[in-house]
Design an enzyme around this catalytic site. Sequence first.
Site, PDB file in Angstrom:
ATOM      1  N   HIS A 148       0.868  -1.161  -0.030  1.00  0.00           N
ATOM      2  CA  HIS A 148       0.096  -0.072   0.013  1.00  0.00           C
ATOM      3  C   HIS A 148       0.867   1.267  -0.030  1.00  0.00           C
ATOM      4  O   HIS A 148       2.213   1.066   0.304  1.00  0.00           O
ATOM      5  CB  HIS A 148      -0.873  -0.198   1.299  1.00  0.00           C
ATOM      6  CG  HIS A 148      -0.298   0.094   2.473  1.00  0.00           C
ATOM      7  ND1 HIS A 148       0.233  -0.950   3.235  1.00  0.00           N
ATOM      8  CD2 HIS A 148       0.193   1.271   3.077  1.00  0.00           C
ATOM      9  CE1 HIS A 148       0.899  -0.384   4.373  1.00  0.00           C
ATOM     10  NE2 HIS A 148       0.879   0.769   4.294  1.00  0.00           N
ATOM     11  N   HIS A 197      -5.628  -2.031   4.016  1.00  0.00           N
ATOM     12  CA  HIS A 197      -5.842  -0.907   3.016  1.00  0.00           C
ATOM     13  C   HIS A 197      -4.787  -1.142   2.140  1.00  0.00           C
ATOM     14  O   HIS A 197      -4.010  -1.791   1.942  1.00  0.00           O
ATOM     15  CB  HIS A 197      -5.189   0.454   3.840  1.00  0.00           C
ATOM     16  CG  HIS A 197      -3.856   0.333   4.493  1.00  0.00           C
ATOM     17  ND1 HIS A 197      -3.222  -0.978   4.877  1.00  0.00           N
ATOM     18  CD2 HIS A 197      -2.994   1.242   4.951  1.00  0.00           C
ATOM     19  CE1 HIS A 197      -2.131  -0.446   5.547  1.00  0.00           C
ATOM     20  NE2 HIS A 197      -1.809   0.537   5.417  1.00  0.00           N
ATOM     21  N   HIS A 211       4.763   7.312   2.716  1.00  0.00           N
ATOM     22  CA  HIS A 211       5.577   6.242   2.444  1.00  0.00           C
ATOM     23  C   HIS A 211       4.953   5.281   1.684  1.00  0.00           C
ATOM     24  O   HIS A 211       3.629   5.188   1.100  1.00  0.00           O
ATOM     25  CB  HIS A 211       5.740   5.365   3.752  1.00  0.00           C
ATOM     26  CG  HIS A 211       4.269   4.896   4.562  1.00  0.00           C
ATOM     27  ND1 HIS A 211       3.672   5.590   5.180  1.00  0.00           N
ATOM     28  CD2 HIS A 211       3.572   3.575   4.288  1.00  0.00           C
ATOM     29  CE1 HIS A 211       2.486   4.972   5.674  1.00  0.00           C
ATOM     30  NE2 HIS A 211       2.650   3.701   5.075  1.00  0.00           N
ATOM     31  N   HIS A 243       0.800  -0.638  14.741  1.00  0.00           N
ATOM     32  CA  HIS A 243      -0.466   0.514  14.356  1.00  0.00           C
ATOM     33  C   HIS A 243      -1.578   0.087  15.290  1.00  0.00           C
ATOM     34  O   HIS A 243      -2.062  -0.882  15.365  1.00  0.00           O
ATOM     35  CB  HIS A 243      -0.661   0.453  12.850  1.00  0.00           C
ATOM     36  CG  HIS A 243       0.232   0.941  11.985  1.00  0.00           C
ATOM     37  ND1 HIS A 243       1.186   1.936  12.372  1.00  0.00           N
ATOM     38  CD2 HIS A 243       0.829   0.151  11.022  1.00  0.00           C
ATOM     39  CE1 HIS A 243       1.956   2.039  11.278  1.00  0.00           C
ATOM     40  NE2 HIS A 243       2.131   1.116  10.369  1.00  0.00           N
ATOM     41  N   TYR A 252       8.942   1.848  10.026  1.00  0.00           N
ATOM     42  CA  TYR A 252       8.930   3.070   9.067  1.00  0.00           C
ATOM     43  C   TYR A 252      10.631   3.178   8.938  1.00  0.00           C
ATOM     44  O   TYR A 252      11.394   3.227  10.015  1.00  0.00           O
ATOM     45  CB  TYR A 252       8.470   4.104   9.479  1.00  0.00           C
ATOM     46  CG  TYR A 252       6.921   4.308   9.262  1.00  0.00           C
ATOM     47  CD1 TYR A 252       6.371   4.109   8.101  1.00  0.00           C
ATOM     48  CD2 TYR A 252       6.170   4.350  10.393  1.00  0.00           C
ATOM     49  CE1 TYR A 252       5.019   3.985   8.044  1.00  0.00           C
ATOM     50  CE2 TYR A 252       4.696   4.432  10.426  1.00  0.00           C
ATOM     51  CZ  TYR A 252       3.981   4.032   9.330  1.00  0.00           C
ATOM     52  OH  TYR A 252       2.776   4.087   9.026  1.00  0.00           O
ATOM     53  N   GLU A 262       7.971   1.115   4.389  1.00  0.00           N
ATOM     54  CA  GLU A 262       7.446   0.792   5.611  1.00  0.00           C
ATOM     55  C   GLU A 262       7.595  -0.905   5.435  1.00  0.00           C
ATOM     56  O   GLU A 262       7.318  -1.253   4.376  1.00  0.00           O
ATOM     57  CB  GLU A 262       6.242   0.935   5.720  1.00  0.00           C
ATOM     58  CG  GLU A 262       5.369   0.273   6.959  1.00  0.00           C
ATOM     59  CD  GLU A 262       3.830   0.609   7.294  1.00  0.00           C
ATOM     60  OE1 GLU A 262       3.266   0.904   6.208  1.00  0.00           O
ATOM     61  OE2 GLU A 262       3.567   0.508   8.336  1.00  0.00           O
TER      62      GLU A 262
END
Length: 304
Positions: A148, A197, A211, A243, A252, A262
Amino acid sequence: MSVMRLGYVHTRVTDLAESLKHYHETLGMQVVAEEPGKVFLKAWDEYDHHSVVLEEGGVGLVKLGYKVERSADLEDYEKRAQQFGVLTERMSKGDNLAVGDGVRLVLPSDHVVELYADVEQTGTATGVLNPEAWPRDLVGVGVPRIDHTLITAEDPVAVERFFSEVLDFRASERVVTEPGEDGDLLGSWMFCSNTPHDIAFIKGPNGKLHHFAYQLADWSEILRAGDLFAMDDVSVDVGPTRHGITRGTTIYFFDPSGNRNEVFAGGYMTFPDFPTITWTADELAKGIFYIGRELNERFTSVLT
Ligand code: CA
Ligand code: FE
């Protein structure tokens, strides 16, 4: 008719040779083609021709490619994008190495997104006949695939509406100033696949990259990636941690040009009926970094 996934990230780098050390030797992507000033790479479990294009000169995104299921869908997406009021143009086979005809869109946030269905398939490193679990000759982290991107947008509402109305993405999680009608949208995490996502955006300047991420199998792979970043002196931004938003585990880090990458593992599955999760701005730090519950200055200010 559907968008299937993030197909490619085309990004600028200041120095190709230095970048290859990072993307090949540390992350383990394979170089599949080169053009003057450009390198095309793929990860071992990806079957399309490439997933990352590095272009020498500057930093930040050139464009993102999202692969759609059928060529016949492209015209509909083009029509819907035009009705929405964004700039569109046709792209032709050969505009991008190994990629067929498609539609190029400029998001309300000025990012360029290309939709395409046809791309040369070169297969995964393990093949499709009695495949091994992973390739024996993995390099470094040995990332299996990209997952993503997170971009920034002056008007997150418009970008969310675009992805929802034009491309049929759904929001898995949203960050708002306050719950209810009066709240302003600060960020949205949206999916087209079954992962948490496939794109996310947070409020910020138009056209910028926060990112792009690689998917790893699990938390122990995240830790192993962190070990390799230590060995290779990779600049780490945050992590390993988890997260709150997406529940994924993460590190990251920066490529040598300062583009943030990431490594991401875990998170829940999504389906079209997934109930959107809401975070309020006062809990944002916990949403981004669940364990430390603090946003560092870099995380919000460093964009490329
Ligand atoms: Ca995803
Ligand atoms: Fe991410």
